[in-house]
Every structure is written in structure tokens, then in C-alpha cells.
Design a protein around this motif. Structure first.
Motif, PDB file in Angstrom:
ATOM      1  N   UNK C  61       0.676  -0.830   0.054  1.00  0.00           N
ATOM      2  CA  UNK C  61      -0.689  -0.556  -0.190  1.00  0.00           C
ATOM      3  C   UNK C  61       1.078   0.929   0.234  1.00  0.00           C
ATOM      4  N   UNK C  62       1.855   1.322   1.458  1.00  0.00           N
ATOM      5  CA  UNK C  62       2.728   2.535   0.965  1.00  0.00           C
ATOM      6  C   UNK C  62       3.317   1.969   0.128  1.00  0.00           C
ATOM      7  N   UNK C  63       4.538   1.720  -0.866  1.00  0.00           N
ATOM      8  CA  UNK C  63       5.013   1.240  -2.243  1.00  0.00           C
ATOM      9  C   UNK C  63       3.988   1.715  -2.718  1.00  0.00           C
ATOM     10  N   UNK C  64       2.376   2.025  -3.454  1.00  0.00           N
ATOM     11  CA  UNK C  64       1.418   2.452  -4.447  1.00  0.00           C
ATOM     12  C   UNK C  64       1.302   3.711  -4.099  1.00  0.00           C
ATOM     13  N   UNK C  65       1.386   4.056  -2.705  1.00  0.00           N
ATOM     14  CA  UNK C  65       0.927   5.565  -2.339  1.00  0.00           C
ATOM     15  C   UNK C  65       1.857   6.421  -2.889  1.00  0.00           C
ATOM     16  N   UNK C  66       3.374   5.686  -2.707  1.00  0.00           N
ATOM     17  CA  UNK C  66       4.701   6.907  -2.934  1.00  0.00           C
ATOM     18  C   UNK C  66       4.906   6.810  -4.849  1.00  0.00           C
ATOM     19  N   UNK C  68       5.854   4.021  -5.791  1.00  0.00           N
ATOM     20  CA  UNK C  68       7.571   3.346  -6.408  1.00  0.00           C
ATOM     21  C   UNK C  68       6.700   2.029  -6.854  1.00  0.00           C
ATOM     22  N   UNK C  69       7.729   1.243  -7.114  1.00  0.00           N
ATOM     23  CA  UNK C  69       7.593   0.493  -7.842  1.00  0.00           C
ATOM     24  C   UNK C  69       7.835  -0.707  -7.082  1.00  0.00           C
ATOM     25  N   UNK C  70       7.043  -2.263  -6.619  1.00  0.00           N
ATOM     26  CA  UNK C  70       7.288  -2.643  -5.710  1.00  0.00           C
ATOM     27  C   UNK C  70       7.159  -3.775  -6.345  1.00  0.00           C
ATOM     28  N   UNK C  71       8.608  -4.654  -5.596  1.00  0.00           N
ATOM     29  CA  UNK C  71       9.420  -5.627  -6.397  1.00  0.00           C
ATOM     30  C   UNK C  71       8.961  -6.825  -6.088  1.00  0.00           C
ATOM     31  N   UNK C  72       9.081  -7.213  -7.089  1.00  0.00           N
ATOM     32  CA  UNK C  72       7.729  -8.572  -7.893  1.00  0.00           C
ATOM     33  C   UNK C  72       8.767  -9.679  -6.681  1.00  0.00           C
ATOM     34  N   UNK C  73      10.089 -10.166  -6.210  1.00  0.00           N
ATOM     35  CA  UNK C  73      10.092 -10.282  -5.783  1.00  0.00           C
ATOM     36  C   UNK C  73      11.181  -9.957  -4.879  1.00  0.00           C
ATOM     37  N   UNK C  74      11.217 -10.037  -3.188  1.00  0.00           N
ATOM     38  CA  UNK C  74      11.759  -9.294  -1.960  1.00  0.00           C
ATOM     39  C   UNK C  74      12.474 -10.249  -0.852  1.00  0.00           C
ATOM     40  N   UNK C  75      13.273 -10.279  -0.458  1.00  0.00           N
ATOM     41  CA  UNK C  75      14.121 -10.717   0.728  1.00  0.00           C
ATOM     42  C   UNK C  75      14.357 -10.567   1.949  1.00  0.00           C
ATOM     43  N   UNK C 101      10.684   0.075  -4.129  1.00  0.00           N
ATOM     44  CA  UNK C 101      11.745   0.687  -4.384  1.00  0.00           C
ATOM     45  C   UNK C 101      11.507   2.157  -4.508  1.00  0.00           C
ATOM     46  N   UNK C 102      12.765   2.861  -5.333  1.00  0.00           N
ATOM     47  CA  UNK C 102      12.560   4.450  -5.411  1.00  0.00           C
ATOM     48  C   UNK C 102      10.765   4.955  -6.200  1.00  0.00           C
ATOM     49  N   UNK C 103      10.852   5.665  -5.031  1.00  0.00           N
ATOM     50  CA  UNK C 103       9.364   6.566  -5.263  1.00  0.00           C
ATOM     51  C   UNK C 103       9.454   8.049  -4.686  1.00  0.00           C
ATOM     52  N   UNK C 104       8.484   9.169  -4.032  1.00  0.00           N
ATOM     53  CA  UNK C 104       8.651  10.426  -3.718  1.00  0.00           C
ATOM     54  C   UNK C 104       7.480  10.356  -2.696  1.00  0.00           C
ATOM     55  N   UNK C 282       6.498 -13.453  -2.987  1.00  0.00           N
ATOM     56  CA  UNK C 282       6.722 -13.334  -4.322  1.00  0.00           C
ATOM     57  C   UNK C 282       5.247 -12.512  -4.341  1.00  0.00           C
ATOM     58  N   UNK C 283       5.476 -11.273  -5.085  1.00  0.00           N
ATOM     59  CA  UNK C 283       4.429 -10.222  -4.765  1.00  0.00           C
ATOM     60  C   UNK C 283       3.369 -10.437  -6.458  1.00  0.00           C
ATOM     61  N   UNK C 284       2.622 -11.127  -6.085  1.00  0.00           N
ATOM     62  CA  UNK C 284       1.757 -11.089  -7.839  1.00  0.00           C
ATOM     63  C   UNK C 284       1.327  -9.495  -7.971  1.00  0.00           C
ATOM     64  N   UNK C 285       1.051  -9.758  -9.510  1.00  0.00           N
ATOM     65  CA  UNK C 285       0.274  -8.122  -9.922  1.00  0.00           C
ATOM     66  C   UNK C 285      -0.999  -8.680  -9.786  1.00  0.00           C
ATOM     67  N   UNK C 286      -1.450  -9.444  -9.786  1.00  0.00           N
ATOM     68  CA  UNK C 286      -3.284  -8.808  -9.924  1.00  0.00           C
ATOM     69  C   UNK C 286      -2.884  -9.184  -8.326  1.00  0.00           C
ATOM     70  N   UNK C 287      -2.499  -9.188  -7.301  1.00  0.00           N
ATOM     71  CA  UNK C 287      -2.557  -8.872  -5.619  1.00  0.00           C
ATOM     72  C   UNK C 287      -2.064  -7.211  -5.904  1.00  0.00           C
ATOM     73  N   UNK C 288      -1.533  -6.548  -6.332  1.00  0.00           N
ATOM     74  CA  UNK C 288      -1.022  -5.891  -6.134  1.00  0.00           C
ATOM     75  C   UNK C 288      -2.350  -4.699  -6.671  1.00  0.00           C
TER      76      UNK C 288
END
Lengths: 95, 489, 481
Positions: C61-66, C68-75, C101-104, C282-288
Motif C-alpha cells: 500500500x505504501x509503495x503504491x502511494x509513493x 514506487x515500484x514494488x519488487x516482484x520478489x523481495x528477500x 523501491x524508489x518513489x517520492x 513473491x508479489x503477484x501483479x493481481x495482488x498489487x
């Protein structure tokens, strides 16, 4: 890459393992023997190979956000070395 | 009524039949084995804790369940747990002084599942400290002796489990295998031991050595008993993120499948320099038996096998160095006397609580992960890990199972390899590739050399434990190595 | 020399999940020590982490609000160090592969101008416990209730140029996470904590100066003071020929100074490596897509809409949109009275000062949005005047009922019957005959002044209830006769 004594001391400190002056030479020698074995790895060509962290390469399962734990403090603290008023005691932390 | 003197020779499967036919009760069997442990274990040092009260309570409960009509295959079956499976209220030492006072506040999933199936826990078994070792000489509770020759090691790290089963103190036990710790001691003590696919058996409650390699599994005299135990131990556990949510095979049903058409691969790297030629002969004899059962044999290659030891001795210590940081003298476990300050608390508790081999591996791992060395060590080791996995994937396109020796040498003399840890590390050469790749592996008895057992290792693709148990069981139908008992036990 | 301040902020936001990031323990603030510390939180041997789905959703949610790109795979990785409030000897965090990732984030400054602050990344991690330093025979006490609370660490680019901008950034971030419902923003309880990386450089220089990190500054006011103090310290140090040392400093609000944290001085080597107990997320596009659809209107969007739709000034729109609750209240008032300007004036004026005086949050307002809107309706339909409205508002705040009830009960209804007003005016003029004479004898300029006197007398006579417009009009007619 042979380790020097000072490096061994630094590693022991990072790992919070007390190391006596008397142990240092022997520890340094053994570690260097082990590193000698490990360093055989450097001869392997791994160009373009992705590191493998988990054998099955599956993905993380997620848990539903629910509180499932209850207070077990008394049971968990019976095995603690030092507690008072429900707190774990340690030598004073200085900030 | 069976004589007490015979009960200890029974396998789990035989015990199940006898209990079902009421030839004896679980309580009688438990009392007999507890007496035998008391009498014979001092020679072996296989047990860290004998849990007689718990055992008798579980045995009585099993008898009551049977009287109420239950008839599970493990109802009343006596077993032991390697002392790194947490058992609630019972010391879970991991073979270490640092956990000598650790009465675990919970049960491991494996312990819980086996208890639910009705097993009777006779005790907690000796092991190399934190499962680091292949001789069971690094335990805080002293070395374990091999029942086949009391001057020799039983292998490790599940050496207590191996010695206890081989000496008929109990019919089966749990073990764990991070680099061969089930298969190698099984080989050195004439047992059948299975390391399942990574993720097949829950790691919840199993004190971690190297999390991406550790896997619990069964040890027993026969493949059939391993199948019985695995059926209860294995399966998905939501508490372990690396547990695999995939249905279990019917391991017992698979045992009886004929081997006709089975394609066995013999990796040429397993038969090269360093292998005791007599062991090679014994292994090839087992291949002949399997051929008679209809198997075909093919030479294959696992070219990166030789790199497995260095790779393993980076990955395992790296993970261990982090996993063992929680032993800090604050919430549980050993704490040094009168720490002067926080750093002193950490350094002395850990220096006094851990043994030499554990400290060595923590230091190697700390070094391998430290700034400036990570790429050269940890990352490099993980790349080699992929090469090893790829070797197996390619090999299993040609064959169904891979067969070779479990160990390059027979059980060695106590103390023989203590001076030089590296020489002991080399003993893991044939077993650690399965851990790095995560595939299942099994060791089974395949003969004797100078009175010492020889083990043959079988490896299979992911989740084909049933295949391994099947091959071993069929082999055990036409051989009797696994039935032989050490003199004096 | 002219100096330029360069600031980058690391904000730790505790995510408002029910349970911890890797265990099923509650995250409630203020519980008895160690009563919310499970086997996993205590780092008991053999325990394992399982990731909380809600923490992942909130980070997305936060990533989309700024934007930013949400990493499809984060570790998840382990950050290894020994500290008593860190039970496992490592913090499970994210290093090379963060979830966001990067946002503003766009911030509005006091002069109404806006600036865009870059966000480098945001990653999930677990919070540590707390060391309590009250004296236990010279020992410290460790409470692990907080250990394992999910944190989103939000790292800004070094784009901030003053303490005021830093405060505006943190306020905007505070507003955003509360809008998103992912953090309660309670800085006093440590739900939102801020580390400030501060450096100075001569104006015009492109490379950065050496920075100091000020840890855990826990209020907007302290952020401003701590940064200003640190900037001053660094400038004085350099101008005196000294050098800034890269170090961690602690702000002491009592003394209004920062001091070096020697305990953290030690060169750290965190030995990050991927956590072997956790698998890649893994973050699926459908989830996003689903998360995106669930996003509320964000502060910036709301501000723009308030300007566009309601014609509010940039300043008013910014104040009203800063908190979702305040914005909702305002919109509710407006929905009732259909007059955005009056609604904005009342919410930002009388209502805000009432809340300030009583130290109440908007959700606790004694005057509901419907009540306030209802009162404004009575202003609009001339039932009451603005002056009377203040009395009505006070009565509503005192719990005396709706505006209509109060107007009725207290007889505050404005008199609009011109006959009644006229007779009232006649009385007033009769009582002030002398002034009427003077008025009529005066010139235009003087009359203007005197007119106010008659209005005042008339309003007084009507107890404020006469419609001021009508009074003006009729009075003029009568005087000019």
C-alpha cells in the motif's frame, strides 16, 4: 588468504567468543587449515551462475494476521538465568 | 508370552504385530528396554537423558488407547529423540554445555507428531555438539562408542541415535542430517537411515545448525521401520516457512513394489581416490544383488561433487554463526558467573558454553560473512551449490536412483581425527551433496569388513523418499546384513 | 561563508497489524513486560518465523502511494549484531532486495510552495525490544514485548535542505501512513520514529559533507530543534578548523543538544546474508492491482480536489487534508450545509480552537459534523447571524443539543419581520431623538460614522436577533426619511 592473529581476534570479537591469549596461536592455525580447504572453491568457474540460497527455490507462504499467542511469561522465564519484575536482567546497557 | 530377552531384537513392524496380538504390552516392552538401557548404555554413552517417567506414562497411555480399540502402527512403539528436538519440560541439550540447563518450553513438531501417533519416548540421545561433527566426539556429554567396536566412533552427528539402535537399546530413533548426520552414522553402525527431501519434515523445534541444510529423519534397522517412522514425522507444518505443502506418499505401500526396470546410476566420482577399496567391493556387491532384482546400472557423472566440501564448509558455518547468536546467556541456557559488563557476559558465556568445534565453525562462518569476504566465500559457495544441484537434475534425467558408498572409510578409532578437523570434514564427501541440493538420501547396511559395517547410499529426486525406501526394502528382502547384531548386544 | 544543509531521513513506521511480523503475538502498546513475547519473539532454540500477510499488504500500500515500484520478489536478510534487546542476535530485515523501491513524496511548505522529496526505498523488518535502565542492582531490564513488531523503514534521498523541510516531510509522511491506515503515527509511543542524517557543505559545492546520524527523534518539534542544533554544531566545528566525524548522535531534548553515542561507535560489521528460515516473497501483479483498488484518496489528491471542487485556498485545502479524520469531518459538514467556504471557516476556526483548548482529537469532537453543518444551514437561511452562531456553537459544544433546538430553546431566532423591525427602530430613534437631529444636519461623511451608532443601538435593542441587513436598510430609509 591466511588469517593473522589480529584478524582472528577481530572475528572472535564479532562473534562474541572469548579467546584467551594462550588459545590464539592454535585457533589461528586451525582456522587457516580450514580456510585452506575452503579456498579450493576459488578455482571453480562460476561465471554466470546464480547463487542458490534454498534448495527448493519455492516462495514464502504468508500467515493471516491474527493473534494466536497468549501470555506465557512465567513458564518461559523459569528457564531464564536472571529475571526481575518480569524483565530479563543483563549487565547495565550504556547508551 | 515372549521372553524379555527377545523383545529388544524386534523391529518396529514386529513390535506393532506383537502389541496388536497382545503378546506383551507397551508398558512391559518399555520396562524391558529401560532396564536394558540402564544395564548397557554405560558402555556406549548413547543417552544424554533417559526419560523413564515420561516413557512409562506414554506406554500406559498407549496401552489404554489400544484397549479402547486403537491400533496405530506406532501405538506403544519405543523410540528415542536426538537431543536437539525440543521436548517440553525435558532437557534439550544439543550436546552442549550451553544448553545443559535448557528444559525446552515446548515440543518440536516431530516430537508432537510421533507422540500423537502413540510412540513412547525412552530418552534423549547423544550427539555432536549442535550437530557439528561426524564422530560424535564433540558432545559435552562425552564421546559415544560404536557397539560394533567400542574403541571406535559411531559416526555423527546422530551418533547416540545410531549406537542405541545398533545395540538394540531401542528399535528406532529420530536423527537430523545437515551434511550426512543420519546416513553416515547409520553406515558406520549397520543401520538404515533416511534424510528426507529438504522441507519434507518440519524443522519447528529442531535446534538449528544450518537452516537451509538441516533435515530431520528416521533411523532404524530396516527400511520398513524408517517408512513407519517417516509416515508419522513428515508432512506440512505451517510453523515452518520452508516446510513443503505437498501430500505424503504412502511409504509403506511403496515398499513392496518390484525393482524390475529400476535405473541405477553409479557416479564415477564416488569410486575414485580416497575410497577404501574394500568398501568399493562391498558397494559393487550390493549393485549385483539389485541387478538380480531387475535393476539396470549405468555410469554417470556428478562433476562438481569435489567442490561440495568447501562449499558446505562455508554455507553451514555461515548459517550456524548466525543461528547460534541467540545463545547469549540472557533468556535461557548457560550464563557465566559474575559478568563484569555486557560484552563480558556474551564473551564468557559463549566461550565457556560452546565447545571447540562449535567455536571454530562460528568463527569460520563469521569470517565468511564479514565485510569484504562475502562475495568470495558465501556467494561463491552458493553458486557452487547451484552447480551441484544442476548435476543431480541432469543425472536424474538418465537414472531413477544414484548409488554409491555412504562413507569413504569404515568407523575410525576414537580420537583418531581429533587433532585435524579438516581430515574429519573430508569424511562427509559422499553425503553433503544431498544436503546442498536438498534431495533425499538413504544409507543401508551392505556388508562388513573386518567386523565393521559398510553402508551403501541411495539418492533420489526431490520427494521420492518412497522410492528410496522401496529399493532398500527390496534389497533387505534378499540380504540379511541389516539383521546382524553386534556381539555383546 | 554560506552553508547549505543536507538532510536525509530514515523513518521507522510500526505497522498497525494485530500480530507481529513473524509470530502470532499481540502488538498492543503498554502491556506488562514480556507478556507479549512468544517463543519466536524470545528467539527460543528451534523456533522459526512465518511472515504476516498484512505486513506485506501494508508495505505494498505504501509503495503504491509513493508511486514506487514494488519488487516482484523481495528477500529477507539477517543483520547480525549482539544487543540484549535483539533476542536472536540478528535482526530480520531486508537488504539487497527491499519490498519497496524508489518513489517520492510531495511536501507543502509554510509559504504554500511544494517540493518533491525522493524516497530511496522502504523495507520490512522486525522491531527490537526495549532496554530499561532503571536500576536493578546495577543491571538493565529487558522487555521483549516490542521485539518482532513489524516496521517499515522508509529511507529518503538526501533531498531535504532545512529543518523546516524535514518537519514538513515527516508531517507529510505521518499524514500519509495514517491515511493508508498502516501506522497509527503515535510518535510519543514510538509508532513513528525518525533518524536524521545531517551534513553541511559550502553553498555551491556538489559533494556532500560528512554526516552525523541523529537517532530516534520522537516529535516534530524535536526534529526541528535537533537538526538546527546539529547544523549549528557542524558549522561551528568546521569554521573553528575542526572536522565532522561520521557517527551516531542522540538528541537530548532536556538540554537541547546532540551528543555522541559511544556505545554505537564500535565499527559494526553486520554480516548481512539472506535469511535461510524465510523464502523469497513473491508479489503477484493481481495482488498489487487489488491493493491499488483499495487505496483511499491520498492527502495530495484530496488537497487538490478541495481546491478544485470547493474553491478553497491552497492553505485551507492543505490544513483540512492533513488528516483523514479532519478531512472527513469537513466533508461531512459540507455535505450537510452545502457551503464549503463556511464549512472550512468553521472547521478551521471555532472548531479547531475548541479542540485545541480541550486537547481533543477530531474524532472526539463534542460537536458532530452534522450538528455543525446544521448550524451553518441556519446561518445561510438567515435564521441566525454569524454572531449568534458563535453562541449556538458554544451551546452545542456544551452538549445542549442541535442548533435548531438551541435556537428554539433560547429564542435566538433572527427577527426578519420588517414590521417588527420597523417598530423596534421607531422606538430606538425616538429614544435618541437628539442624535437623529444631529444626523440629519450632518454631511455625508459624518453621517457614515453616525450610522453605525444607530445600528449598534438597534442590534442591542433586539438582543442581536434582528436581521442586520434589514436593520441597515430600514434604518437608512427612516433616517433619510
Amino acid at each position: 588468504m591466511a588469517l593473522e592473529r589480529t584478524e582472528v581476534e577481530k572475528i572472535a570479537h564479532l562473534a562474541r567468543l572469548g579467546l584467551s591469549e594462550a588459545d590464539l596461536p592454535r585457533t589461528t592455525e586451525t582456522l587457516n587449515n580450514i580456510l585452506g580447504l575452503i579456498d579450493r572453491m576459488q578455482a571453480v568457474d562460476t561465471t554466470g551462475i546464480e547463487p542458490l540460497a534454498h534448495p527448493l527455490e519455492t516462495t514464502q507462504r504468508l500467515r493471516a494476521d491474527a493473534v494466536t499467542e497468549s501470555n506465557q511469561r512465567d513458564a518461559y522465564q523459569t528457564i531464564a538465568p536472571a529475571v526481575e519484575e518480569g524483565l530479563y536482567l543483563v549487565p547495565r546497557v550504556i547508551e | 508370552m515372549m521372553k524379555d530377552s527377545d523383545m529388544h531384537n524386534l523391529t518396529l513392524a514386529e513390535i506393532a504385530r506383537n502389541l496388536a496380538e497382545k503378546h506383551f504390552s507397551a508398558e512391559e516392552l518399555t520396562r524391558t528396554l529401560l532396564a536394558r538401557i540402564e544395564q548397557l548404555d554405560p558402555q556406549l554413552n548413547a543417552f544424554i537423558s533417559v526419560t523413564d517417567e515420561l516413557a512409562l506414562a506414554q506406554a500406559k497411555a498407549a496401552d489404554a488407547r489400544r484397549a479402547a480399540g486403537e491400533n496405530g502402527a506406532l501405538l506403544g512403539a519405543p523410540i528415542g529423540h536426538k537431543d536437539l528436538f525440543c521436548t517440553q519440560g525435558i532437557r534439550t541439550s544439543c550436546g552442549s554445555k550451553i544448553l545443559d540447563n535448557f528444559n525446552a518450553p515446548y515440543d518440536a513438531t516431530v516430537v508432537e507428531r510421533l507422540a500423537a501417533a502413540g510412540t513412547v519416548t525412552l530418552g534423549k540421545l547423544n550427539m555432536d555438539e549442535f550437530a557439528m561433527g561426524s564422530a560424535n566426539e564433540s558432545s559435552y556429554y562425552g564421546a559415544v562408542k560404536n557397539p560394533w567396536d567400542l574403541t571406535r566412533v559411531p559416526g555423527g552427528s546422530s551418533g547416540g541415535s545410531a549406537a542405541a539402535i545398533a545395540a538394540r537399546l531401542l528399535p528406532a530413533a529420530t536423527g537430523t542430517d545437515t551434511g550426512g548426520s543420519i546416513r553416515q552414522p547409520a553406515a558406520l553402525t549397520n543401520l538404515t537411515g533416511l534424510k528426507p527431501t529438504y522441507g519434507r519434515v518440519s524443522r519447528w523445534g529442531m535446534v538449528a545448525y544450518a537452516s537451509s541444510l538441516d533435515q530431520g529423519g528416521p533411523m532404524a534397522r530396516t527400511a520398513e521401520d524408517c517408512a513407519l517412522l517417516l509416515s508419522a514425522m513428515a508432512g506440512f507444518d505451517a510453523k515452518d516457512s520452508t516446510s513443503v505443502d505437498q501430500p505424503l506418499d504412502d511409504y509403506l505401500a511403496a515398499l513392496s513394489q518390484p525393482l524390475a526396470g529400476l535405473r541405477i546410476g553409479l557416479p564415477k566420482e564416488y569410486f575414485g581416490a580416497g575410497l577404501d577399496p574394500k568398501i568399493a567391493d562391498a558397494v559393487m556387491a550390493s549393485v549385483e544383488e539389485l541387478k538380480k532384482l531387475g535393476a539396470t546400472v549405468k555410469e554417470i557423472s556428478l562433476p562438481n561433487m569435489q567442490h561440495a566440501i568447501p562449499s558446505y564448509y562455508v554455507i553451514a558455518p555461515a548459517e550456524a554463526s548466525s543461528n547460534l547468536s541467540r545463545f547469549d546467556g540472557v533468556r535461557f541456557g548457560y550464563r557465566c558467573e559474575n559478568p563484569a559488563d555486557l560484552t563480558d557476559l556474551y564473551k564468557r558465556s559463549r566461550a565457556e558454553g560452546f565447545g571447540d568445534e562449535v567455536k571454530r565453525r562460528i568463527m569460520v562462518g563469521t569470517y565468511a560473512l564479514s565485510a569484504g569476504y562475502y562475495d568470495a566465500y558465501y556467494l561463491k559457495a552458493q553458486k557452487i551449490r547451484r552447480l551441484i544441484k544442476q548435476d543431480f537434475v541432469a543425472a536424474f534425467e538418465q537414472v531413477d536412483v544414484i548409488l554409491g558408498p555412504t562413507t569413504p572409510n569404515l568407523a575410525w578409532k576414537l580420537g583418531e581425527k581429533n587433532a585435524d578437523p579438516v581430515s574429519a570434514y573430508l569424511e562427509d564427501i559422499y553425503t553433503i551433496t544431498a544436503n546442498l541440493a536438498g534431495i533425499p538420501g538413504l544409507s543401508m547396511p551392505a556388508g562388513f569388513i573386518d567386523g565393521l559395517p559398510v553402508g551403501v547410499q541411495l539418492l533420489a529426486p526431490y520427494f521420492q523418499e518412497a522410492r528410496l525406501l522401496n529399493v532398500a526394502h527390496q534389497y533387505q528382502q534378499v540380504t540379511d546384513w541389516h539383521m546382524r547384531a553386534p556381539a555383546g548386544f | 561563508m554560506q552553508w547549505e544543509t543536507v538532510i536525509g531521513l530514515e523513518i521507522h513506521a510500526q505497522l498497525a497489524t494485530q500480530s507481529k511480523i513473524f509470530s502470532g503475538s499481540a502488538t498492543t502498546f503498554g502491556a506488562e513486560p514480556n507478556t507479549q513475547a512468544s517463543l519466536v519473539d524470545l528467539g527460543m532454540p528451534g523456533t522459526l518465523p512465518v511472515l504476516n500477510a498484512e505486513a506485506v499488504r501494508m508495505a505494498c500500500k505504501f509503495g503504491l502511494a509513493i508511486d514506487a515500484e514494488i519488487a516482484p520478489k523481495n528477500v529477507f536478510a539477517r543483520k547480525n549484531y549482539f544487543y540484549p534487546d535483539l533476542p536472536k542476535g540478528y535482526q530480520t530485515s531486508q537488504m539487497d532486495h527491499p519490498i519497496v523501491g524508489k518513489g517520492y513524496l510531495d511536501i507543502t511548505l509554510e509559504d504554500g510552495s511544494t517540493r518533491r522529496i525522493g524516497i530511496t526505498r522502504a523495507h520490512l523488518e522486525e522491531d527490537a525490544g526495549k532496554s530499561l535502565h532503571e536500576d536493578f542492582h546495577g543491571m538493565s531490564g529487558i522487555d521483549l514485548n516490542r521485539a518482532g513488531t513489524p516496521l517499515l523503514e522508509i529511507v529518503s534521498e538526501p533531498d531535504i535542505r532545512s529543518a523546516k523541510e524535514a518537519v514538513a516531510y515527516v508531517k507529510a509522511m505521518h499524514s500519509l501512513v495514517r491515511y493508508l491506515g498502516i501506522c497509527d503515527g503515535n510518535m510519543a509511543e514510538g509508532s513513528l520514529r525518525c533518524d536524521c542524517n545531517v551534513s553541511v557543505r559550502p553553498k555551491g559545492q556538489t559533494e556532500f559533507g560528512t554526516r552525523a546520524e541523529i537517532k530516534n527523534v520522537n516529535s516534530f518539534r524535536f526534529i526541528e530543534k535537533a537538526i538546527n542544533h546539529e547544523v549549528q554544531r557542524q558549522i561551528e566545528l568546521i569554521e573553528d578548523g575542526g572536522k565532522v566525524v561520521q557517527e551516531t548522535r542522540l538528541y537530548d531534548p532536556n538540554k537541547d543538544e546532540t551528543r555522541s553515542m559511544r556505545s554505537k561507535e564500535e565499527a559494526n560489521d553486520y554480516r548481512y546474508f539472506p535469511c535461510p528460515d524465510l523464502l523469497p516473497v513473491v508479489i503477484e501483479q493481481s495482488f498489487l492491482d487489488e491493493v491499488r483498488a483499495s487505496l483511499p484518496e491520498l492527502p495530495v489528491q484530496k488537497r487538490e480536489r478541495f481546491e478544485r471542487e470547493f474553491g478553497l485556498s491552497a492553505y485551507d485545502a492543505d490544513v483540512l487534508a492533513a488528516s483523514r479524520e479532519l478531512a472527513d469531518y469537513f466533508e461531512q459538514v459540507n455535505a450537510t450545509c452545502d457551503d464549503a467556504k463556511l464549512a472550512a471557516n468553521w472547521v478551521m476556526g471555532e472548531l479547531s480552537s475548541l479542540l485545541n483548548k480541550e486537547a481533543l482529537e477530531i474524532e472526539q469532537s463534542p460537536v458532530s459534523a452534522e450538528q455543525l453543518g446544521g448550524m451553518i444551514l441556519r446561518i445561510k437561511d438567515d435564521t441566525i447571524s454569524g454572531k449568534i452562531a458563535k453562541m449556538v456553537f458554544e451551546a452545542m459544544a456544551a452538549g445542549e443539543g442541535s442548533a435548531d433546538e438551541i435556537i428554539e430553546k433560547k429564542g435566538l431566532k433572527q427577527v426578519t419581520d420588517s414590521g417588527a423591525i420597523e417598530s423596534m427602530l421607531d422606538e430606538v430613534l425616538a429614544a435618541n431623538a437628539e442624535q437623529v437631529e444631529q444626523y440629519r444636519a450632518s454631511d455625508e461623511a459624518k453621517r457614515g460614522k453616525m450610522f453605525g451608532f444607530f445600528v449598534g443601538q438597534a442590534m442591542k435593542a433586539s438582543k442581536g436577533k434582528a436581521n442586520p441587513g434589514q436593520v441597515n436598510q430600514l434604518l437608512k430609509k427612516k433616517l433619510e426619511g
